[in-house]
Design a protein around this motif. Sequence first.
Motif, mmCIF file in Angstrom:
data_model
loop_
_atom_site.group_PDB
_atom_site.id
_atom_site.type_symbol
_atom_site.label_atom_id
_atom_site.label_comp_id
_atom_site.label_asym_id
_atom_site.label_seq_id
_atom_site.Cartn_x
_atom_site.Cartn_y
_atom_site.Cartn_z
ATOM 1 N N LYS A 190 24.190 -3.732 51.394
ATOM 2 C CA LYS A 190 25.495 -3.491 50.611
ATOM 3 C C LYS A 190 26.791 -3.236 51.657
ATOM 4 C CE LYS A 190 27.431 -2.371 46.510
ATOM 5 N NZ LYS A 190 27.190 -3.380 45.378
ATOM 6 N N ASP B 95 35.538 -14.125 43.309
ATOM 7 C CA ASP B 95 34.871 -13.434 42.983
ATOM 8 C C ASP B 95 34.416 -12.515 44.087
ATOM 9 O OD1 ASP B 95 32.604 -11.793 42.318
ATOM 10 O OD2 ASP B 95 31.313 -13.619 41.808
ATOM 11 N N GLU B 96 35.007 -11.444 44.153
ATOM 12 C CA GLU B 96 34.987 -10.442 45.214
ATOM 13 C C GLU B 96 33.930 -9.275 45.195
ATOM 14 O OE1 GLU B 96 38.905 -9.280 46.645
ATOM 15 O OE2 GLU B 96 39.331 -11.210 47.445
ATOM 16 N N SER B 97 32.944 -9.511 43.951
ATOM 17 C CA SER B 97 32.150 -8.426 43.785
ATOM 18 C C SER B 97 31.099 -8.405 44.770
ATOM 19 C CB SER B 97 31.268 -8.764 42.614
ATOM 20 O OG SER B 97 30.652 -9.662 42.505
ATOM 21 N N GLU C 231 27.866 -7.868 44.623
ATOM 22 C CA GLU C 231 26.505 -7.909 44.038
ATOM 23 C C GLU C 231 25.975 -9.634 43.925
ATOM 24 O OE1 GLU C 231 24.941 -5.484 43.169
ATOM 25 O OE2 GLU C 231 26.599 -4.259 43.603
ATOM 26 N N GLU D 283 24.273 -12.945 42.614
ATOM 27 C CA GLU D 283 24.163 -13.472 41.387
ATOM 28 C C GLU D 283 22.693 -13.315 41.091
ATOM 29 O OE1 GLU D 283 25.593 -17.432 41.612
ATOM 30 O OE2 GLU D 283 27.327 -16.914 42.471
#
Length: 109
Positions: free
Chosen positions: A4, A52-54, A56, A58
């Motif tokens: 992370k 998409d700047e998450s 996590e 997919e």
Amino acid sequence: MDIKQVRVIFLYEYKLGHKAAAATRNINSAFGEDTVNERTVQRWFKKFRSGDESLEDEDGRGRPSLVDNDQLKALVEADPRTTVRQLAQQLDVHYRSKVSGHLHLFYKT
């Protein structure tokens, strides 16, 4: 450093406008060789470019890890002088680099 945290650095490098190759060099220079590979950085930059700047993954993305992180930590804590080769044998994985990569994420200071 956990995965992370590495992904936050990917986003940081992306926001600075760096190319994947430069970001890979920067990260590996700061946190140690083989912390990340360029292909992984390219994949995350592509995701960021799509909006998409998450941070996590997919669902269903990537291969499952062959190394059980909890088991690896337990083995190292039981005998900190165990070699990567011995750990790979105990975990029944062929590639020592897999074990080394997991150790790098756990114990990098």
